[in-house]
Design a protein around this motif. Structure first.
Motif, mmCIF file in Angstrom:
data_model
loop_
_atom_site.group_PDB
_atom_site.id
_atom_site.type_symbol
_atom_site.label_atom_id
_atom_site.label_comp_id
_atom_site.label_asym_id
_atom_site.label_seq_id
_atom_site.Cartn_x
_atom_site.Cartn_y
_atom_site.Cartn_z
ATOM 1 N N GLY A 183 0.834 -1.313 -0.158
ATOM 2 C CA GLY A 183 -0.192 0.267 0.392
ATOM 3 C C GLY A 183 0.597 0.882 0.298
ATOM 4 N N GLU A 184 -0.118 1.770 0.103
ATOM 5 C CA GLU A 184 1.120 3.563 -0.314
ATOM 6 C C GLU A 184 1.393 3.734 1.104
ATOM 7 N N GLY A 185 2.161 3.497 1.878
ATOM 8 C CA GLY A 185 2.241 4.673 3.064
ATOM 9 C C GLY A 185 3.916 3.604 3.349
ATOM 10 N N TYR A 205 5.114 9.148 -3.401
ATOM 11 C CA TYR A 205 6.550 8.256 -2.728
ATOM 12 C C TYR A 205 6.168 8.347 -1.609
ATOM 13 N N PHE A 206 5.513 7.586 -0.422
ATOM 14 C CA PHE A 206 5.949 7.253 0.537
ATOM 15 C C PHE A 206 7.034 6.439 0.956
ATOM 16 N N GLY A 207 8.020 6.655 1.624
ATOM 17 C CA GLY A 207 9.178 5.776 1.752
ATOM 18 C C GLY A 207 10.534 5.608 1.127
ATOM 19 N N VAL A 208 9.797 6.604 -0.011
ATOM 20 C CA VAL A 208 10.451 7.374 -1.257
ATOM 21 C C VAL A 208 10.890 8.082 -2.054
ATOM 22 N N ARG A 209 10.741 9.232 -1.259
ATOM 23 C CA ARG A 209 10.866 10.794 -1.319
ATOM 24 C C ARG A 209 12.041 11.182 -1.155
ATOM 25 N N LYS A 219 16.402 6.269 -2.659
ATOM 26 C CA LYS A 219 15.697 5.622 -1.747
ATOM 27 C C LYS A 219 15.889 4.541 -2.415
ATOM 28 N N MET A 220 14.766 4.175 -4.002
ATOM 29 C CA MET A 220 14.436 3.375 -4.394
ATOM 30 C C MET A 220 14.843 2.346 -4.265
ATOM 31 N N VAL A 221 16.892 2.332 -4.699
ATOM 32 C CA VAL A 221 17.505 0.793 -4.708
ATOM 33 C C VAL A 221 18.276 0.890 -3.586
ATOM 34 N N ALA A 222 17.800 1.951 -2.726
ATOM 35 C CA ALA A 222 18.625 1.462 -1.695
ATOM 36 C C ALA A 222 17.740 0.771 -0.452
ATOM 37 N N LEU A 223 16.189 1.260 0.146
ATOM 38 C CA LEU A 223 15.500 0.138 -0.001
ATOM 39 C C LEU A 223 15.140 -0.992 -0.712
ATOM 40 N N VAL A 224 15.244 -1.726 -1.757
ATOM 41 C CA VAL A 224 15.265 -2.934 -2.639
ATOM 42 C C VAL A 224 17.025 -3.466 -2.237
ATOM 43 N N GLU A 225 17.566 -2.810 -1.953
ATOM 44 C CA GLU A 225 18.870 -3.832 -1.624
ATOM 45 C C GLU A 225 19.040 -4.235 -0.067
ATOM 46 N N LYS A 226 18.228 -2.986 0.241
ATOM 47 C CA LYS A 226 17.727 -3.616 2.272
ATOM 48 C C LYS A 226 17.176 -4.354 2.595
ATOM 49 N N GLN A 257 7.603 7.327 14.646
ATOM 50 C CA GLN A 257 7.491 5.810 13.607
ATOM 51 C C GLN A 257 6.710 6.548 12.092
ATOM 52 N N ILE A 258 5.149 7.012 11.992
ATOM 53 C CA ILE A 258 4.428 7.066 10.311
ATOM 54 C C ILE A 258 5.902 7.997 9.830
ATOM 55 N N ALA A 259 6.369 9.253 10.334
ATOM 56 C CA ALA A 259 7.195 9.777 10.278
ATOM 57 C C ALA A 259 8.305 9.649 9.643
ATOM 58 N N ASN A 260 9.477 8.563 9.673
ATOM 59 C CA ASN A 260 10.232 7.878 9.368
ATOM 60 C C ASN A 260 9.962 7.295 8.329
ATOM 61 N N ILE A 261 9.086 6.039 8.727
ATOM 62 C CA ILE A 261 8.618 5.673 7.373
ATOM 63 C C ILE A 261 8.329 5.624 6.279
ATOM 64 N N ARG A 262 7.336 6.673 6.283
ATOM 65 C CA ARG A 262 6.825 7.403 5.330
ATOM 66 C C ARG A 262 7.904 8.516 4.440
ATOM 67 N N GLY A 263 8.680 9.212 5.175
ATOM 68 C CA GLY A 263 9.590 10.285 5.007
ATOM 69 C C GLY A 263 9.511 11.769 5.217
ATOM 70 N N VAL A 264 8.666 11.888 6.287
ATOM 71 C CA VAL A 264 8.248 12.714 5.525
ATOM 72 C C VAL A 264 8.689 13.527 7.413
ATOM 73 N N GLU A 265 7.261 15.012 7.139
ATOM 74 C CA GLU A 265 8.444 15.095 8.886
ATOM 75 C C GLU A 265 7.281 15.334 9.748
ATOM 76 N N ILE A 266 7.607 15.240 11.245
ATOM 77 C CA ILE A 266 6.846 15.009 12.032
ATOM 78 C C ILE A 266 5.877 16.053 12.163
ATOM 79 N N GLY A 267 4.445 15.544 12.464
ATOM 80 C CA GLY A 267 3.249 17.239 12.703
ATOM 81 C C GLY A 267 2.999 17.734 11.905
ATOM 82 N N LYS A 268 3.594 17.563 10.141
ATOM 83 C CA LYS A 268 3.057 18.558 9.341
ATOM 84 C C LYS A 268 2.500 17.859 7.722
ATOM 85 N N ASP A 269 0.795 18.247 7.730
ATOM 86 C CA ASP A 269 0.284 17.742 6.473
ATOM 87 C C ASP A 269 1.309 17.996 5.764
#
Ligand code: FMN
Length: 520
Positions: A183-185, A205-209, A219-226, A257-269
């Motif tokens: 899924g998208e998260g 592009y959550f997780g690869v943005r 980020k995409m390549v690193a994610l797949v390699e890891k 946790q969600i900010a880390n996984i998705r690659g976004v900032e905590i608390g910001k829309d």
């Protein structure tokens, strides 16, 4: 002070009840402004709001008949629950369905069923049912993938589902040799319990943005390699419940946790716009797919709900001309589920699965492209007879979302969008999900998948075939109206399916690209 306390303590219990009712009535008439009914009918008016609130539950448990409810009726839910618990999922006395009703599906059985010999893979394992096609083989990707199960978990993110639910699904697919679409998260730690994973991303592009919210190949390549358990990548163009609709993830829901996984900032829309920023037309999309496939070595596919066909036609022409393009296409039906969508979208935008898929398959078939694409279907297809129909129409795999949720305890309360899911499946509330035992629920998902495969294999054998990929359009009939008007699928949807090259179940078992744990 003492005299006040004495007076209060002398009021009998019913006196207190009257005082409370009086206060509520005063509030109804003079203070609250939102509800006209409560103002005009103080006290009694509340009954209407209470009944409105509990009405769905009353109907679900007491009033609605077995076949009446949507999205899934009681018989369908009961079949999933019983299969997941390995309970008796048979029915006695014959069908309780009106088999003459519009759109009822008939599978034409053979005079004599397919004979399974003593050494056949299905004699050894009655649930062994891998995909008959290999993703990425045609385009010579470095790591082609043959899904080891024709039923798999559809895209549902950590965020729309609870951590415990995602963990149960991942452990479950590992037991059933199926795959788990993220899924998208983004890819969460809960997707890492041993199942094959299809990494899915949309316009966020959550997780690869990167930090501007654009797609990052690095980020995409690193994610797949890891994470070598990622076996394929799915680019989401749209989903049946809300095609073309972006979304906002409110800052309040963005934990560390969600900010880390998705690659976004905590608390910001965070905005998921309707369009991709990585490409803006069909040929750019094909290039984007090729770049990801080249950089990661994995098969890359797209997911979409179907409406207009002109851009699909353009895609098919580019694929023909360049020999490039998606390795798989997931077609989602307009009846598909979602964590949250406006009813105007969920009810009306995009075609139901049978119409959308038949339009798309016919288009690719006319261009001679079906053999290079793995077709995946989703949209209430998690039942063996529905799946047989989908295979006859040309799918190679099925994805299930809500059926998978039900197998791990979802009760179809339809409150995924409120964070108050009573079964703990679609909520971030720690308390509500604390009742989920992930080991038990993973076995339930696996058992549902295995029962599904076993029944689909049995239906396939009854029709005289070894694998459901051998189903043809004229093997299935659908009531269009009365008996004389019941039509075979090829006559209703006006195409013949291209037969999948299939040389026997044993060859699938021996395939070096077979996923799951079969080759481990
Ligand atoms: C809770 C929930 C979350 C979903 N999240 C996504 C998503 O992130 N991306 C996507 O493409 N589809 C998403 N979907 C749609 C499903 O993947 C699937 O396509 C659709 O529900 C049809 O399958 P079903 O009828 O088996 O539920 C979601 C569905 C549900 C119920």
């Amino acid at each position: 002070m003492d005299s006040i306390l004495n007076t209060l303590s002398s009021i009998p219990w019913w006196g207190w009840v009257l005082i409370v009712l009086l206060l509520v009535a005063i509030r109804d008439i003079f203070i609250q402004k939102q509800h006209t009914i409560s103002h005009n009918y103080p006290l009694i008016g509340h009954l209407r709001y209470m009944l409105e609130k509990i009405g769905p539950e009353l109907r679900q448990y007491l009033v609605a008949n077995n076949r009446e409810e949507l999205p899934f009726n009681r018989i369908e839910r009961g079949w999933i629950y019983a299969s997941a618990k390995k309970e008796n999922n048979y029915e006695g006395f014959g069908t309780d369905r009106n088999i003459y009703e519009h759109q009822h599906i008939f599978i034409n059985n053979a005079m004599m069923p397919f004979k399974v010999d003593a050494n056949h893979p299905n004699t050894i394992d009655k649930t062994f049912l891998p995909c008959a096609k290999v993703m990425g083989l045609h385009h010579k990707r470095k790591k082609p993938y043959r899904p080891a199960s024709i039923i798999n978990v559809s895209a549902m993110s950590f965020g729309s589902l609870s951590a415990k639910a995602v963990e149960s699904l991942n452990k479950g697919v590992a037991l059933a040799n199926a795959y788990h679409n993220t899924g998208e998260g983004g890819l969460s730690p809960y997707h890492s319990f041993g199942g094959d994973v299809i990494f899915h991303f949309g316009t966020g592009y959550f997780g690869v943005r990167d930090k501007h919210g654009n797609f990052s190949m690095e980020k995409m390549v690193a994610l797949v390699e890891k994470n070598p358990f990622i076996r394929a990548i799915e680019v989401k163009l749209s989903q049946g419940a809300k095609p073309g609709k972006g979304g906002v993830l409110p800052g309040a829901k963005i934990t560390k946790q969600i900010a880390n996984i998705r690659g976004v900032e905590i608390g910001k829309d965070v905005l998921s716009p309707p369009n991709h920023s990585a490409f803006s037309n069909v040929s750019e999309m094909v290039n984007f797919i090729e770049e990801i496939a080249e950089a990661t070595g994995l098969p890359v596919g797209i997911k979409a709900a179907i409406g207009k066909l002109d851009q699909w036609e353009e895609l098919a022409d580019i694929m023909l001309k360049t020999n490039k393009g998606p390795d798989f296409i997931t077609v989602d039906g307009g009846e598909g589920g979602t964590g949250a969508a406006p009813p105007s979208f969920a009810d009306h935008v995009s075609l139901p699965w049978v119409y959308g898929f038949s339009d798309l398959y016919r288009l690719f078939k006319n261009k001679g492209l079906t053999e290079r694409i793995v077709f995946i279907g989703s949209g209430k297809l998690g039942f063996p007879a529905k799946a047989a129909m989908a295979f006859a129409m040309g799918v190679d795999c099925i994805n299930v979302a809500r059926e998978a949720m039900m197998s791990i305890g979802c009760i179809q309360a339809q409150v995924c969008h409120t964070n108050r899911c009573p079964s703990g499946v679609a909520t971030q509330s720690k308390w509500l999900q604390s009742g989920i035992d992930t080991t038990l629920k993973s076995v339930r998902l696996a058992q549902y998948f295995k029962t599904f495969r076993k029944e689909l294999i049995e239906i396939t054998h009854a029709a005289g075939y070894e694998h459901p990929c051998q189903f043809k359009m004229n093997d299935i009939e659908m009531n269009v109206d009365d008996h004389n008007l019941s039509k075979e699928l090829n006559k209703t949807y006006m195409y013949e399916k291209v037969l999948v090259p299939f040389t026997g179940m044993q060859d699938l078992k021996d395939c070096v690209y077979l996923g799951g744990k079969h080759n481990a």
